[in-house]
Scaffold this motif. Structure first.
Motif, short mmCIF file in Angstrom:
data_model
loop_
_atom_site.label_atom_id
_atom_site.label_comp_id
_atom_site.label_asym_id
_atom_site.label_seq_id
_atom_site.Cartn_x
_atom_site.Cartn_y
_atom_site.Cartn_z
N ASP A 247 -4.88 -6.52 -5.45
CA ASP A 247 -4.46 -5.51 -6.41
C ASP A 247 -3.73 -6.18 -7.58
N VAL A 248 -3.92 -5.61 -8.77
CA VAL A 248 -3.31 -6.16 -9.98
C VAL A 248 -2.45 -5.07 -10.61
N THR A 249 -1.19 -5.38 -10.85
CA THR A 249 -0.26 -4.42 -11.45
C THR A 249 0.52 -5.09 -12.56
N VAL B 18 -10.98 6.59 0.48
CA VAL B 18 -9.85 7.37 0.97
C VAL B 18 -8.55 6.64 0.66
N VAL B 19 -8.55 5.32 0.90
CA VAL B 19 -7.34 4.53 0.65
C VAL B 19 -7.01 4.54 -0.84
N VAL B 20 -8.05 4.33 -1.67
CA VAL B 20 -7.81 4.31 -3.12
C VAL B 20 -7.30 5.67 -3.60
N GLU B 21 -7.93 6.74 -3.11
CA GLU B 21 -7.50 8.08 -3.51
C GLU B 21 -6.07 8.35 -3.05
N LEU B 22 -5.75 7.91 -1.83
CA LEU B 22 -4.40 8.07 -1.32
C LEU B 22 -3.41 7.29 -2.18
N GLN B 23 -3.77 6.06 -2.53
CA GLN B 23 -2.87 5.25 -3.32
C GLN B 23 -2.66 5.85 -4.70
N GLU B 24 -3.75 6.33 -5.32
CA GLU B 24 -3.61 6.93 -6.64
C GLU B 24 -2.71 8.16 -6.58
N ALA B 25 -2.79 8.91 -5.45
CA ALA B 25 -1.93 10.08 -5.31
C ALA B 25 -0.47 9.68 -5.14
N LEU B 26 -0.23 8.50 -4.58
CA LEU B 26 1.14 8.05 -4.35
C LEU B 26 1.75 7.32 -5.55
N ARG C 179 -0.63 -0.95 -16.28
CA ARG C 179 -2.03 -1.12 -15.89
C ARG C 179 -2.07 -1.41 -14.40
N TYR C 180 -3.12 -0.88 -13.75
CA TYR C 180 -3.31 -1.12 -12.33
C TYR C 180 -4.79 -1.26 -12.04
N LEU C 181 -5.17 -2.29 -11.29
CA LEU C 181 -6.55 -2.48 -10.85
C LEU C 181 -6.56 -2.58 -9.34
N VAL C 182 -7.46 -1.83 -8.71
CA VAL C 182 -7.56 -1.88 -7.26
C VAL C 182 -8.22 -3.20 -6.86
N ALA C 183 -7.95 -3.63 -5.63
CA ALA C 183 -8.47 -4.91 -5.14
C ALA C 183 -9.99 -4.93 -5.19
N ALA C 184 -10.56 -6.14 -5.17
CA ALA C 184 -12.01 -6.32 -5.24
C ALA C 184 -12.69 -5.59 -4.10
N VAL C 185 -14.02 -5.43 -4.21
CA VAL C 185 -14.76 -4.56 -3.30
C VAL C 185 -14.69 -5.03 -1.85
N ASP C 186 -14.48 -6.31 -1.60
CA ASP C 186 -14.44 -6.77 -0.22
C ASP C 186 -13.03 -6.69 0.36
N GLN C 187 -12.11 -6.07 -0.37
CA GLN C 187 -10.77 -5.87 0.13
C GLN C 187 -10.53 -4.38 0.28
N ALA C 188 -9.51 -4.02 1.04
CA ALA C 188 -9.08 -2.62 1.11
C ALA C 188 -7.81 -2.48 0.29
N ALA C 189 -7.79 -1.46 -0.57
CA ALA C 189 -6.68 -1.32 -1.50
C ALA C 189 -5.44 -0.83 -0.78
N GLY C 190 -4.31 -0.92 -1.48
CA GLY C 190 -3.16 -0.25 -0.95
C GLY C 190 -1.86 -1.00 -0.95
N ASP C 191 -1.71 -2.15 -1.64
CA ASP C 191 -0.49 -2.92 -1.43
C ASP C 191 0.47 -2.93 -2.62
N ASP C 192 0.05 -2.61 -3.83
CA ASP C 192 0.91 -2.67 -5.00
C ASP C 192 1.41 -1.29 -5.41
N TRP C 193 2.57 -1.26 -6.06
CA TRP C 193 3.02 -0.01 -6.68
C TRP C 193 3.91 -0.35 -7.88
N PHE C 194 4.10 0.66 -8.72
CA PHE C 194 4.98 0.51 -9.88
C PHE C 194 5.67 1.83 -10.12
N ASP C 195 6.75 1.80 -10.87
CA ASP C 195 7.49 3.02 -11.20
C ASP C 195 8.35 2.77 -12.42
N ALA C 196 8.63 3.83 -13.16
CA ALA C 196 9.56 3.80 -14.28
C ALA C 196 10.43 5.03 -14.14
#
Length: 662
Positions: free
Chosen positions: A388-390, A158-166, A182-199
């Motif tokens: 997260d990797v951005t 849900v978090v990943v889907e929400l983040q991808e939507a945002l 490029r964007y990679l979600v955090a490793a499996v033992d983490q909860a995603a949601g902290d990075d963003w980018f924009d142009a």
């Protein structure tokens, strides 16, 4: 009478020994001979097998149901080798109780040889411990862990889907700059949601690049990320001032605990001059990579994370033609047990190798920005990452995208679309934008050919039509179609006409018509139609191809297949040049509507309004004889898009792979 063993103290009374053996909680048996016949079995064993009449019988007679669960083979092995065998949590199915119902048991088994006086194995000692309760507890714990993992994965999804939507779904396509991410979600033992980018293209022709990092993970962090991203992007568009936009975000973060201490890097590039204006609010400094692969980090501008006290100071630099500026999050360069400078040096080296075309794999992207993102993220995360990797890269083009011109006298459509695709491929436009512009341009040129020169004598043919396409500074494609004819006023509504311009308006963001040369305005000369449409490329590879495929445009064909019902398989372009032939084919195939007919448009590369007119006429002819119009189209193709716009029912087919020119 006592025995010598009893007198020597080596054995107790036989009855006492038998009673003690029978009362032992560990199941124990003694077996004789190769048939493994029971010579002793205590109560614990009899309870396990659910029967008391075991003495003198073989193991196969007592528990025939374990055949095929290689228990007998284990006994044979110990007899043959003389070596003991230990097995933990051995699963066996036994028929226990009066009703003979089968039951799964888990046993810890020890099998030892019973040697004779000469050392030969003549029997076995078997010790069994019922481990069923322990195994059931383990299984229950595993189920609970699996359920907890499932709930965690569901929450994380849900978090990943929400983040991808945002996050942005597309990046701008600009005449003076190429952007990749490029964007990679955090490793499996983490909860995603902290990075963003924009142009964000700015109204003055500059481009704002943003990478940010929220403190924390999970839904709250993702929501905070989305709010900050929207505030920054909207203020950048409104003010075209990075410091002003960051000040708004700073005040918002100071009032919102989930946003406080977020870091952000903002770079504003003028592609025309190369001027860079940037801020690093607690964020790693931007990396500049020259066209030759040499790299340097810009000095940090100063100022702490958002929501903390301190001035927001901007710094300036210059980006040379062909060079890149790179923004990234610390997840790309930080590794446990490693100083930050090591990760920064690694990023500069890998990005430099990518831009400088050194040690690139086969099939690497032609865009330096895309190469830098692809190779850097791949190489810097191959040993793992826990955040997260951005990465966001922008290349200042050495040469801006030039205008594209097309003219035919007399007008023709033979190379219109291939040349348009070639121009769009050079600037990396997403596939859907290409489809929309192809349909719009086909309609506009066909409209001019059909209507601007209607007063010409038969056999003279249509006059010239000219197309000029330009990519404006803010990433909007401006396409103008000019003719030199005189348009005849319409005599009245025609049910199968008037859809061409409506299709165009549905495919682009803006359309304007400047009319001239009509019979009401004899002094006028020609009509100009201008469309504007903002171009994009995928923000993250995967959802769309990074650039339009250079496919071969086939020739028109309509092949009739047997039925019933008959099936007309159409391929190639269906436009003003081929509509008449399609009309003849459908009339022949359906005998003017007398026979049911399926028209398969899966191979159609363009479906213009002239082709739609043929389909609507076919629908009317079929209706006279009580037959429905049956259409088939491949999903997500220009033909399917047009049918959807016109609300014409059709069967959807999976999209086939495009024919790519290597």
């Amino acid at each position: 009478m006592s025995t010598p063993e009893q007198e020597a103290g080596r054995a107790g009374d036989a009855e006492d020994v038998r009673r003690a053996f029978d009362e032992m909680p560990l199941a124990q048996v003694a077996l004789d001979g190769p048939e493994h016949r029971f010579v002793a079995a205590n109560a614990a064993y009899r309870a396990i097998v659910g029967r008391a009449d075991v003495i003198g019988r073989s193991v196969r007679e007592v528990t025939p149901e374990v055949s095929g669960q290689p228990f007998f083979e284990m006994l044979d092995q110990v007899c043959a080798t003389g070596e003991p065998v230990v097995a933990r949590e051995w699963r066996v199915r036994l028929n226990r109780g009066a009703d003979g119902a089968s039951e799964d048991l888990y046993l810890d088994v020890n099998v030892l040889p019973r040697p004779s006086a000469t050392g030969e194995t003549t029997g076995l000692l078997v010790y069994l411990a019922d481990a069923t309760a322990r195994v059931r507890q383990q299984q229950a714990a595993q189920r609970e862990a699996a359920e907890a993992e499932r709930r965690y994965e569901a929450a994380r999804d849900v978090v990943v889907e929400l983040q991808e939507a945002l996050l942005p779904t597309a990046l701008p396509v600009l005449p003076g700059a190429t952007v990749a991410a490029r964007y990679l979600v955090a490793a499996v033992d983490q909860a995603a949601g902290d990075d963003w980018f924009d142009a964000v293209p700015l109204r003055d022709g500059r481009l704002a690049l943003v990478v940010g990092d929220i403190v924390g993970h999970g839904v709250a962090a993702t929501a905070a990320m989305g709010q900050l991203r929207v505030v920054l992007s909207e203020m950048l568009r409104e003010t075209a001032d990075a410091r002003h936009a960051v000040a708004w975000a700073d005040r918002m973060a100071a009032r919102t605990p989930t946003m406080r201490a977020a870091t952000v890097g903002v770079v504003v590039l003028d592609p025309a001059t190369g001027a860079l204006d940037y801020l690093t609010c607690g964020h790693p400094a931007p990396l500049v990579v020259q066209a030759d692969g040499s790299a340097r980090y810009l000095p940090a501008s100063g100022g702490g994370p958002l929501g903390t006290e301190g001035d927001r100071i901007s710094a300036q630099s210059t980006l040379d033609p062909g060079a890149l500026v790179v923004l990234y999050s610390d997840g790309l360069v930080k590794r446990p047990g490693e100083v930050l400078s090591t990760g920064l040096d690694r990023l500069a080296r890998v990005a430099g190798d990518a831009v400088g075309n050194r040690a690139l794999p086969a099939g690497a992207p032609t865009s330096a920005a895309e190469r830098a993102c692809q190779l850097s993220v791949k190489q810097l995360t191959r040993t793992g990452y826990d955040d997260d990797v951005t990465m966001l890269a922008c290349e200042r083009r050495a040469e801006s995208v030039g205008a594209w011109r097309w003219r035919r006298d007399p007008a023709g459509l033979d190379d219109l679309r291939p040349r348009l695709r070639e121009w769009l491929a050079g600037i990396g436009v997403e596939h859907r934008d290409v489809q929309h512009l192809e349909i719009a341009l086909t309609e506009l040129v066909a409209n001019a050919v059909e209507h601007a020169y209607a007063d010409r004598p038969p056999g003279e043919g249509p006059g010239p039509v000219e197309v000029v396409a330009e990519l404006e500074a803010d990433g909007v494609a401006r396409i103008r179609v000019d003719d030199e004819g005189r348009w005849q006023p319409p005599f009245g509504p025609v049910p199968t006409s008037g859809r061409g311009l409506w299709l165009v308006e549905s495919m682009v963001e803006e359309m304007a018509i400047v009319r001239g040369g009509t019979s009401d305005d004899p002094a006028g000369a020609g009509t100009a139609v201008t469309v504007r449409h903002r171009l994009h490329r995928p923000a993250l590879p995967g959802a769309e191809p990074p650039a339009v495929p250079l496919r071969r445009e086939g020739t028109f064909a309509a092949v009739l297949e047997g039925g019933p019902p008959r099936r007309l398989v159409v391929s190639g372009p269906v436009d003003i040049a081929t509509a008449e032939e399609l009309s003849e084919r459908v009339a022949y195939a359906g005998r003017g509507g007398l026979y049911p007919l399926v028209v398969d448009l899966s191979g159609v590369e363009i479906l213009a309004s002239a082709g739609v007119r043929v389909l609507l006429e076919l629908r009317d002819r079929l209706a006279v004889h009580g037959h429905p119009l049956q259409l088939v189209a491949a999903a997500d193709t220009p033909a399917a898009q047009v049918l959807d716009l016109l609300d014409l029912d059709h069967e959807a087919r999976p999209l086939a792979s495009p024919d790519i020119i290597s």
